[in-house]
Design an enzyme around this catalytic site. Structure first.
Site, short mmCIF file in Angstrom:
data_model
loop_
_atom_site.label_atom_id
_atom_site.label_comp_id
_atom_site.label_asym_id
_atom_site.label_seq_id
_atom_site.Cartn_x
_atom_site.Cartn_y
_atom_site.Cartn_z
N PHE A 34 10.93 8.98 2.94
CA PHE A 34 11.21 8.90 1.15
C PHE A 34 11.99 7.63 1.08
O PHE A 34 13.03 7.65 0.49
CB PHE A 34 12.00 10.00 0.71
CG PHE A 34 11.37 11.37 1.02
CD1 PHE A 34 10.30 11.83 0.33
CD2 PHE A 34 11.96 12.16 2.17
CE1 PHE A 34 9.58 13.08 0.57
CE2 PHE A 34 10.93 13.37 2.74
CZ PHE A 34 9.97 13.89 1.69
N ASP A 55 7.10 6.22 1.93
CA ASP A 55 7.09 6.84 0.69
C ASP A 55 5.68 6.83 0.26
O ASP A 55 4.65 6.33 0.45
CB ASP A 55 7.73 5.84 -0.39
CG ASP A 55 8.43 6.58 -1.68
OD1 ASP A 55 9.60 7.08 -1.24
OD2 ASP A 55 7.75 7.15 -2.64
N SER A 56 5.64 8.13 -0.60
CA SER A 56 4.25 8.29 -1.25
C SER A 56 3.88 7.44 -2.76
O SER A 56 2.66 7.75 -3.02
CB SER A 56 4.09 9.97 -1.71
OG SER A 56 5.09 10.20 -2.80
N ASN A 114 2.15 10.81 2.68
CA ASN A 114 3.09 11.97 2.49
C ASN A 114 4.00 12.34 3.68
O ASN A 114 3.63 12.27 4.74
CB ASN A 114 2.04 13.21 2.16
CG ASN A 114 2.59 14.61 2.21
OD1 ASN A 114 3.17 15.30 3.06
ND2 ASN A 114 2.80 15.09 0.78
N ALA A 115 5.14 12.59 3.19
CA ALA A 115 6.11 12.71 4.29
C ALA A 115 5.86 13.78 5.23
O ALA A 115 6.04 13.61 6.50
CB ALA A 115 7.71 12.66 3.77
N CYS A 167 19.82 16.07 -2.80
CA CYS A 167 20.40 15.72 -3.97
C CYS A 167 20.03 16.86 -4.98
O CYS A 167 20.22 16.78 -6.18
CB CYS A 167 19.58 14.41 -4.55
SG CYS A 167 17.83 14.49 -4.82
#
Length: 338
Positions: free
Chosen positions: A170, A191-192, A221-222, A282
């Site tokens: 990400f 990252d996507s 996709n992670a 987060c």
């Protein structure tokens, strides 16, 4: 949302009160503005600075302003805020102010639709520095205010412990990955979002230096990437996980924790002995204890022992105020895996 418990006599008193709060917020951050290697910071952080619904970020010579409530969106109040920002920060090099909007928040607050737009000045893009690393900033694009200034101190902390081959999951516009190039022999970042990766690649060009590895940028996709790479036996010495908020509300907490656990479990399996894991969340609704228990469970399932190196939160320009739990949202744990 309450600005003050004191009674204000009239509209002029309200505007003067708001301007004083803006001055107080900027004065609180004067220590940060003296840092020679950073010229970007959050200048006003909503309730944490006594101005609910107002966010102001600085990127070098551009200010990004969010008015997220009906009160802060009032023309008279916004004009007073802009006037005080100009009075305080123009002498320090600020020359442009852009207002950014989040359609979903405006809809919830019953505010009319609007677009990101220039409030004052001439330009909407610039370059800024965090910890000596340079970044592009376009005030009319990107997520939220445009970049993740709340991770500034965590970027530096991750750099202190990182080594060997590194993976940044990400990665967005490359905040962690670029810092890791100063200490790691190889860096892969995924990252996507193709637009985010395109900005990240441009950011890398701003920071090319002797001996720094070229970052391998991957659009993926992670969850799929970690599943495939861990199954293939791929290993790293440093892994950073900085996903978006999985828990948008309390009812999503259980699902969010499952997602965090899957990511961290796979990452732990991919870490070499003495590897460093930088795990972030987060999501305000994920508490410190929730996050720690998730990491503990993931470590058990992965057959690894984690030794905490640092337990961190958001940078100090995003102050955490006791009694305002919403002001404490970012978790960052750095650990060594056995």
């Amino acid at each position: 949302r309450k600005l003050t418990a004191d009674r204000l006599q009239d509209e002029d008193a309200l505007l003067q009160f708001v301007r004083q709060r803006v001055r107080d917020a900027i004065a609180y951050r004067q220590w940060l503005l003296k840092e020679k290697e950073s010229n970007a910071a959050r200048m006003i952080f909503s309730e944490a600075d006594g101005l609910p619904g107002l966010i102001v970020d600085r990127y070098n010579d551009i200010l990004s302003l969010h008015a997220q409530t009906q009160a802060m969106d009032r023309a008279e109040i916004k004009q007073a805020i802009v006037a005080e920002l100009q009075a305080q920060l123009v002498p320090d090099g600020v020359a442009h102010i852009v207002e950014r909007v989040e359609p979903h928040i405006r809809e919830l607050e019953q505010l009319p639709p609007a677009e990101n737009h220039l409030l004052w000045g001439e330009k909407t893009s610039t370059q800024y520095e965090l910890n000596g690393m340079r970044f592009h900033y376009n005030a009319l694009s990107g997520q939220k205010s445009g970049a993740f200034l709340d991770q500034r101190e965590n970027y530096a902390a991750a750099e202190r412990y990182a080594h060997g081959t590194a993976l940044d999951v990400f990665c967005y516009q490359g905040g962690f990955a670029l810092h890791l190039t100063r200490v790691c022999s190889a860096v892969t970042a995924l990252d996507s979002s193709r637009p985010a990766l395109e900005v990240a690649e441009e950011n890398e060009k701003l920071n090319q230096g002797l001996g720094r590895p070229q970052i391998e940028w991957i659009e993926a996709n992670a969850f799929d990437f970690l599943k495939d790479y861990s199954a293939s036996g791929q290993q790293y010495d440093t892994i950073v996980l900085d996903p978006p908020a999985f828990a948008k509300s309390k009812r999503n907490l259980e699902t969010a924790l499952r997602g965090y656990k899957e990511l961290n479990l796979r990452a732990m399996k991919m870490l070499r002995p003495a590897g460093v894991l930088v795990a972030c969340s987060c999501s305000y609704h994920v508490s410190d204890e929730d996050f720690r228990q998730m990491l503990t469970a993931a470590a058990v399932d992965a057959g690894r022992t984690l030794r905490l190196l640092e337990i961190r939160t958001q940078s100090k320009d995003h102050p955490i105020v006791l009694g305002i739990p919403e002001s404490h949202y970012l978790k960052c744990m750095i650990a060594s895996a056995r």
